[in-house]
Structures are given as structure tokens and as C-alpha cells.
Scaffold this motif. Sequence first.
Motif, PDB file in Angstrom:
ATOM      1  N   ASN A 509       1.154  -1.479   0.201  1.00 38.04           N
ATOM      2  CA  ASN A 509      -0.325  -0.286  -0.003  1.00 38.04           C
ATOM      3  C   ASN A 509       0.967   1.161   0.005  1.00 38.04           C
ATOM      4  O   ASN A 509       0.169   2.524   0.030  1.00 38.04           O
ATOM      5  CB  ASN A 509      -0.855  -0.308   1.141  1.00 38.04           C
ATOM      6  N   LEU A 512       1.926   4.001  -5.370  1.00 34.66           N
ATOM      7  CA  LEU A 512       0.207   4.678  -5.800  1.00 34.66           C
ATOM      8  C   LEU A 512       1.073   4.130  -7.145  1.00 34.66           C
ATOM      9  O   LEU A 512       1.870   4.825  -7.703  1.00 34.66           O
ATOM     10  CB  LEU A 512      -0.552   5.596  -5.619  1.00 34.66           C
ATOM     11  N   ASN A 514      -1.381   7.402 -10.607  1.00 33.66           N
ATOM     12  CA  ASN A 514      -1.307   7.742 -10.942  1.00 33.66           C
ATOM     13  C   ASN A 514      -1.867   7.802 -12.728  1.00 33.66           C
ATOM     14  O   ASN A 514      -1.957   7.795 -13.330  1.00 33.66           O
ATOM     15  CB  ASN A 514      -1.394   9.646 -10.781  1.00 33.66           C
ATOM     16  N   LEU A 537     -10.194  -2.750  -4.542  1.00 37.62           N
ATOM     17  CA  LEU A 537      -9.574  -1.675  -4.796  1.00 37.62           C
ATOM     18  C   LEU A 537      -9.640  -0.260  -3.623  1.00 37.62           C
ATOM     19  O   LEU A 537     -10.290  -0.140  -3.263  1.00 37.62           O
ATOM     20  CB  LEU A 537     -10.183  -0.696  -6.376  1.00 37.62           C
ATOM     21  N   TRP A 539      -8.581   2.694  -2.747  1.00 41.51           N
ATOM     22  CA  TRP A 539      -8.515   3.743  -3.561  1.00 41.51           C
ATOM     23  C   TRP A 539      -7.254   5.609  -2.399  1.00 41.51           C
ATOM     24  O   TRP A 539      -7.476   5.004  -1.090  1.00 41.51           O
ATOM     25  CB  TRP A 539     -10.348   5.781  -3.580  1.00 41.51           C
ATOM     26  N   ALA A 540      -7.011   6.539  -3.077  1.00 37.24           N
ATOM     27  CA  ALA A 540      -5.273   6.997  -2.839  1.00 37.24           C
ATOM     28  C   ALA A 540      -6.373   8.278  -2.398  1.00 37.24           C
ATOM     29  O   ALA A 540      -7.319   9.174  -2.809  1.00 37.24           O
ATOM     30  CB  ALA A 540      -4.334   7.573  -3.549  1.00 37.24           C
ATOM     31  N   ALA A 543      -9.747   9.168  -3.892  1.00 36.89           N
ATOM     32  CA  ALA A 543      -9.949   9.924  -5.135  1.00 36.89           C
ATOM     33  C   ALA A 543     -10.401   8.526  -5.548  1.00 36.89           C
ATOM     34  O   ALA A 543      -9.910   8.037  -7.234  1.00 36.89           O
ATOM     35  CB  ALA A 543      -8.872  10.019  -4.973  1.00 36.89           C
ATOM     36  N   ARG A 544     -12.088   8.707  -5.358  1.00 36.01           N
ATOM     37  CA  ARG A 544     -12.218   7.179  -6.080  1.00 36.01           C
ATOM     38  C   ARG A 544     -13.363   7.652  -7.877  1.00 36.01           C
ATOM     39  O   ARG A 544     -14.069   9.302  -7.294  1.00 36.01           O
ATOM     40  CB  ARG A 544     -13.391   6.957  -5.258  1.00 36.01           C
ATOM     41  N   PRO A 545     -13.178   7.827  -8.615  1.00 38.52           N
ATOM     42  CA  PRO A 545     -14.190   8.357  -9.766  1.00 38.52           C
ATOM     43  C   PRO A 545     -15.744   8.732  -9.412  1.00 38.52           C
ATOM     44  O   PRO A 545     -15.326   7.400  -8.734  1.00 38.52           O
ATOM     45  CB  PRO A 545     -13.612   7.310 -10.913  1.00 38.52           C
ATOM     46  N   VAL A 548     -16.800   3.039 -12.541  1.00 42.81           N
ATOM     47  CA  VAL A 548     -15.641   2.436 -12.645  1.00 42.81           C
ATOM     48  C   VAL A 548     -15.930   1.047 -13.199  1.00 42.81           C
ATOM     49  O   VAL A 548     -17.129   0.318 -12.621  1.00 42.81           O
ATOM     50  CB  VAL A 548     -15.003   1.885 -11.377  1.00 42.81           C
TER      51      VAL A 548
END
Length: 572
Positions: A509, A512, A514, A537, A539-540, A543-545, A548
Motif C-alpha cells: 500500500n 500508488l 496516477n 481497489l 483508492w488513494a 480519490a474514487r472516480p 468504475v
Amino acid sequence: MKNIQDKGEVLQFGDETLDWILSNREALEMFMTSGDVKDKRYWEALKIFGDLIHQDPGIKEEPLRLRLAVATALTHSTPVSSMAVPRNKIDWMSRYQTYMRWSQEGVLYSPFFEGTAWHLRYVVGSWQTEEEHLWARENTPEGYDDPSKIGGATHRMISYKLRNDDGTSVHSGSPYYYYLPVTLKAIHEIGGVCGAISKFAAGFCHAYGVPATPVGQPGHCAFIWYKNGNWYTGNDVSGWGKSSTHSGIQYTWMKPAYYFRVMNEAQKNLKGYRLSEKMRIASMLANPEDRFQILEDATTECHNNIAVWMDLEGAIKEPNLQKATVQNALLPVVLAQREKEAELSDIALEKVATSECFGDTAVSLTDKTYGTAYCKQETADFELDLEKPSSIKELKFQWWGWSKAAEYDIYAMSEEGNYVLVKTQVDEEVKGWFNHWSYLDGWDMKTTKIKVDLRKGRKDPWSGNVYIGIRIFNVIGISHDVLDDVSKGQPISANPGSSDPVSLVDATNSTLWNGNSETSWFEIDLKQICALDDIELLWADGARPEKVEVTYKVGTGLETQARPLIPLIRCL
């Protein structure tokens, strides 16, 4: 068929009988699916078959006559010698006519009428004469005149003797039997050792139309016979795993005797077996790259057809075979295996058991085709590796004779690798008093290994040196797969302009990735067939779109939208 074609100039292809054989589907399929023929003497078998039909046209009309004729033709394609006088050959026409007459006289048992042509091969191939079979029926011991007991008559009728009454060794051959023909009657009166006992048993079964044959074991001769729809061993020492077809007996596929049991299962599914054989033959005529798919389909019609599996081994090595073809064929197999493993079964079967006292015989603990696990000490222990975390529902094991441990402890290893005492002899339910069974309920902890400590064994009264004997050790339960990250370290690619995607599959972890784009993607090549239990998944910084979409490729390479969760079985 090639063997027949090569000798075609000898056959009269205008002959009405031959025309009937080659045009009658039932006759031809029976001829080709009733076991292999020694040295591929199919032309000789076909000639015998034709002569039988000339002599008895009823073969064309009556199923029993057809089965008996096919069995006789295939078996006697190589002449069968008399055991009494080996230079004499059994007359195949007389053999066929005799068994047909006996079938009408009502002296034969049910297996003769219920068996396929393959089963009847191990009747008409008898090494005994008609006179010997008549003698057998006239001298059957009381209580053994039954299709499920006839195989045991040999032990009532023969004395085990290394020397005859005049002191001559059995290893001398003819002098042991006073230079007399070695008939069933002679063996009964003079005696013999394992070979005589087992061959006598087979001949006795044949007198009643019951399939049987002697089999070889290390330093021993046993026999197998057909009872209640299955094959069983008799006069057995080493079990199925170390038994092989006796010399002079024809066999299918390979010589180990356990192939009798596999062929027996194929014969129970005769429609599927015949179709699989036709598909196997068709594969020989197909393009090399298409053979795998045809043969794989054939295994679904009859998975007991060993010839298909042997051909499949060669087909999968075909250089032009497409990877997608193999993947599409094998993925359903993986899914089906998961459903099977979710059911209760003997999860100890053929697993590795280790023991200093039981030694090499420890294999018998978990393999029912072998004999018995023996220990010649009053205390013993063994460890069984279940290979996967498993839920245990029940333990049941059968002791040998009365060589049972009066006390024992059973330990289970947890997933953390620690042994815990879970059962003792106090928890058992015992059924029987000789070759008896012990039953114990299971436990809740998932278990990877089982260790059994046995104490206070009871000496057997026969050899006097076995204290603990176990015929089989069953562990009834369910094995669970070990879930693993199948993406770890696998090749990965991503959209141009993104950062290094290797960080997605490095199993940490602390790194990451980008995407650096409003619409980003990455693709992982799992390099193997997998069924997924979960796709996670992380997310960092949240920052989840907004959207998906997960797709996967199977076999053909076409992308398919995935469900949120796809059950994982394993990866091949």
C-alpha cells in the motif's frame, strides 16, 4: 479397422454375413467397444464372428447371442490354452455353443445375462474345459451356490500346500500334480498355493457364467470377479493398486488390474462410451489443431474412456492449437470442480499419510485400492496432510481383524500451524467386533493436518506380529481453497501518460498509481485461467472516480463486463 482393411483381400466383401456386420450399427459398435484385442488381431476376430453367425443366424436377432458371439470372437482371436493341458486349445465354436446351451438350461447365474460383451469375455476366455465346469457345478459347497458368494468357494475346496502328500514341492511343476492334467478336480484333491487357489476360483466362477480372472501381485497370485455390478478382489494380499492382468489374459488400455474397474464404469454408460469412441476415431481424421476440442468433448460423454485421455495428451501438444481453444474448454471444468468440492466427501482419499511404524503400508490408510496399513508395535502414530484448510464433519476408520488400538488421541492442526487435541477413543462409536469400524463426529476448527497417536495395540492371532492394523481412514468433510492475490507481480499496462502501473501489482500500500486523465485504464494479464472471488481497489486519499467499469477476457479474448463479485475457485 485399419488391421481389417489391411487384410481386406482375404475377406469376401460381397459376403452377406460380412455385409450385415459392417452395416449393423449395434453389432459393429459392440465389436469395437468391448475391449482391446491382443496384437490388434481384429481381422481374426472378425473372421470368427462371421463363422459364428454362419453357424447360428440367431445372433442377428437375439441380444444375448450377439453379446456372446462378440465376446467369443474378440477373446479367441488369440487362441486360448487349456490350463489342464496347455498344448490343447479351447475350441471357440464349442465354447459359444456350450454357454448358449447352458443359458437355456438355467444353470448360469444372473451376471451372465446382465453383463455386456466385454464382461462375457472373462467368461468365454476360461482356461477350463466344459467337463471341468460340469464338475464344478456338481461339487459346489453348500452355501456358495449364489452369484454373490461363488467366488469364495475356492477357500472351502483347496488346501494350501507347499508340498503334496508325498512331499514334492509345488515349485517342481508337473511332479507336484503327479504328471496329471491340472484340472479343477486335481487341484481340489491335491492342493496348491496362491496360483492354484486363484485360478481355481476363476474357473469355478466361469462354470456359472460369472466373469472372473486371475491377477498377478508382487510374489502372489490373486483373482478378481464380477459381483453385484462391480469387480472385487479375492485371495487378495496387495490390493488393486499392485495388481496386474495375469499373463494369457487380454486387457483393455493398460495392464494394471484397476483398469477393469474403469472399463466397468465405461460399460455402465455404454451409450456415452460408444459416442466417445466414435468421437475419438473422428479426431484422427480431423485437422490436428481441431483434435483437442473433439477429444475434450469426448471426455464429457464418457470420462472413463482412458483411450480418449491418452489421445488428448498428444493433442494438447499440437503446435497449432490455439490458446483460446484450451481456455474455453478448461474454464467450465474449473467451475464444475468448485461445485464438487463444496460437497461432503472423503477429503483424505489419496492424500499423503506418513508414519514411522506403518512405513510403506501407510499409503493404505487413504487409498482403498491398496491393502492394509500394519504396525508391529503396540504404539504407533501417523500424520495426514489434508493440503487445504478443511471443515471436518466425521472421521471413520476400519481396523484390521481385531488389531485395534485400545487407546488413541486425535489432534488437528489449525490454519496457524498449531496442533490441538480434538478427539480420543472415548468419543468413538464402534460397530462390529471383527474388521470393525470406529466413528467420531467432526469439530468446528478448520484443519490442515490430522495427527493420530495410537496405544495399546492388540496382537493378531494369525502371524502374531501385527498389533495395529487399519484398512482405511476416512475423513468426511469439505476442503476450502486458499484465496490468494493472483494479480501480484503479473504483467500490467495502462493508459499513456499515467504513472508506472507496476505499483498496482506490487502487493504493497506504500506505492500508488496516477491515471493522470479523466478517463484512465489499466490491464493486468493474469497469465492463467482464474475465477475471481473478489476484486479490491484501494483508492488513494479517497480519490474514487464517479464510474468504475471492470471487464475481463476469457479464451476468445473478447471483453465481457464483470459482475461486482465473481466467485474464486483457483487458478490453473
